[in-house]
Design an enzyme around this catalytic site. Sequence first.
Site, PDB file in Angstrom:
ATOM      1  CG  ASP A 293      -2.154   0.887   0.979  1.00  0.00           C
ATOM      2  OD1 ASP A 293      -2.101   1.715   0.042  1.00  0.00           O
ATOM      3  OD2 ASP A 293      -3.147   0.776   1.709  1.00  0.00           O
TER       4      ASP A 293
HETATM    5  C1  BGC Z   1      -4.900   3.383   0.087  1.00  0.00           C
HETATM    6  C2  BGC Z   1      -4.993   2.376  -1.043  1.00  0.00           C
HETATM    7  C3  BGC Z   1      -4.775   3.068  -2.360  1.00  0.00           C
HETATM    8  C4  BGC Z   1      -3.447   3.800  -2.349  1.00  0.00           C
HETATM    9  C5  BGC Z   1      -3.149   4.540  -3.638  1.00  0.00           C
HETATM   10  C6  BGC Z   1      -3.634   4.222  -0.001  1.00  0.00           C
HETATM   11  O1  BGC Z   1      -3.680   5.240   0.937  1.00  0.00           O
HETATM   12  O2  BGC Z   1      -4.947   2.708   1.318  1.00  0.00           O
HETATM   13  O3  BGC Z   1      -6.241   1.750  -1.014  1.00  0.00           O
HETATM   14  O4  BGC Z   1      -4.827   2.137  -3.399  1.00  0.00           O
HETATM   15  O5  BGC Z   1      -3.467   4.750  -1.292  1.00  0.00           O
HETATM   16  O6  BGC Z   1      -4.009   5.600  -3.822  1.00  0.00           O
END
Ligand code: BGC
Length: 756
Positions: A293
């Site tokens: 993530d």
């Molecule tokens: C989120 C993810 C997301 C990523 C990219 C993170 O903060 O938890 O779900 O895909 O950001 O935007």
Amino acid sequence: MKVIKILKYILIIGVTVSVLLSVIFYISTDYKMYDLKANQKNYSQNIWKINTDSLAESLISEMTFEEKIDQMYGEKMIFSIPKFIGSYIFKNRFAHIYVGKNDRLNIPPWVLSDGPRGARVLDKKINAVTTFPVAMARAASWDINLENKVHKVIAKEMRANKTNYAATPCINLLRHPGWGRAQETYGEDPWLLGEFGLAAVKGIESHNVMACPKHFALNSIENSRWVIDVSIDERTLREVYLPHFKKVIQKGKPASIMSAYNKVRGTYSGSNKELLTEILRKDWGFEGFISTDWMYGIYDGIEGIKAGLNVEMPWQDEYNYNTIRDGIKEKKISENDIDKLVLNTLKTRLKYAFAYDSINYPHSIILDSSHISLASKVAEESMVLIKNQNNILPFKKKSGTKIGIIGRLANKINTGDLGSSNSKPPYVITPFEGLKSYHKNLNNEVILIDENNTDEIKNASEIIDQMIVVVGFTYEDEGEYILSRSEMLKSAEANELVGVKGIGGDRINLRLNPEDEKLIDVVSKFNENVVVVYVGGSAIDMSPWEDKVNAILFSWYSGMEGGNSLARVLYGDVNPSGKLPFTIAKNQSDYPYFNPYTDSIKYEYYHGYTLFEKFNKEIAYPFGFGKSYTDFKYSNLTINRNTILDSTLLVYVDVKNIGDFAGKEITQLYVGFKNSKIDRPIKLLRDFKKTFFEVGERKTIKLSVNINDLKWYNTNSKRWELEDIEYEIYVGSSSNEKDLLSTKFKPSQHKLHNTF
Ligand code: BGC
């Protein structure tokens, strides 16, 4: 002298800030875009015919050490951060982050776009995309074909926006309805989550976009997501929190998966060998690549490599040359470990870069009229009618009617949270606008009443025939929670909020905001017939006000077309057919323990309907519940008791529409475990089907259960095992026992193929 010195400082700071801003501005407005597909010019052979596995292997053998590491992170921070921040500040855009581009070896990059409710990353000339109702709403439609179509559209629009890696679907389990990101997932039940996740992955991948289900695993609390440690026993992990991931991985074969932020049993998910290697790769046979993530995804590069994590996103931090070189020197890891990780990624992504596209993806396909009608259809299919006393709905639509609509959200653009799942629609039809345009041809007056003016409410009530109160939430109440990690840690360690609460996040109290409850109270005093429309992404506690109103409709965050869909449902052009993808408790305290501010939590075996049923806790509305303008009668539940081929039990039930409206019914099949020798839920969902019925129509609905899906995970043998007991088969309109017919079934009484 002092004044001159201060002026000098101001000048230096001023110049530095303006230079920095201009650089950011320049980079953000003008960042370079790259092709994501392989270029035919570089190859003598037709690129669709190239064996990408062999190509990946030969490319690795040609790569320098640095080139290999360059396949293991997003972009380098130095240029990327200004691009990212600049793009956000000056253009209100999420920038393209190009991963793994290698010009020397002609390897095109890949680019992530979030997408649970619409493509997130937009091409420079594109300002809007199709924005669907949130995932939780779609789960309430119980229509996996629609989910597949939604994700096909999202994938097409992603391709048109020059991205090819979709951070969707989110299939984390709704352990507690207060989870801030509930709206991004598909509810409390692992079966429903798995079916929806699978439909989504197949839709995404059909346009050569790499699907990336997320967040692996146990990411079900928001306000402590970067710091929380989830403890869980093995059986709960395997039977409750992972089955949907397993199904999506094994049946959908997505290109990728995203690790979660939280720790699982003491180790961050991004460097958790048990999760990433033992379970994902060895047990389930996952062949794609794992990305973290974004930011705070891993804290130690060597541990990440040892755990089997392929790509650090979005920037190179822990996966840097020195750390990895030192790790190899110190024999903590080997170059072979790196080769293996890079090979997973390359083999997977080259397949997509070299794949034949059966259509082109020009900008003109974005917001195609078929995409917009799908957005409105999904909104219609997902609305859940919770209460309809005296059949107040559907409203009569005769001319001369005066309609009142009131509430903070009645005329508010509100498609869900503003975190990573945000999507930019070209317009949003609010509830008020939807009603107004619906009534235009009928020459009816729709009055938007000021919710802050009690006199206006009272006066309007005297002339109004139909009264709609729109209540619920916005991104300020629930959603992704962004604040610094150190701030998050402070609250987590203190077990309570320390400092200022960030926007969104978890809902600790499941009641509506006090102003909404007060509004319902005031409006219901002046009006006999009140219809409440709830906008939000998860369960609410309606007990303080549900008796004061005649009807309650969950319309969710219903996307760009939501207001139009709402009008069609309220006036009966569409018969509501959504059902709850979660249980609504009678007492909030009966849900599993939930504290958004904590650095450790235990996830227990029971949650959702399994918890309420097992411990006989009262519920307000059951999982799978939703009313219709018509009624359905169930009869003749039978099981095909002949030889069971491919371990699949076939179950039939007759369903008849016995009311005055045509409509859809969601037939649910649960398997019961009352005779189990071990501690098991009372029952579990194992199949469902949504079917349309004309007035008076009767159909035989065919459902099925695979015998393997009756198994439990034995932690001693580390195997899924089948108990040869008599199982109950329940079929009906909700998870509530009174809505279900039942029969029994014992595996050993059947000639089973491939079972034991
Ligand atoms: C989120 C993810 C997301 C990523 C990219 C993170 O903060 O938890 O779900 O895909 O950001 O935007």
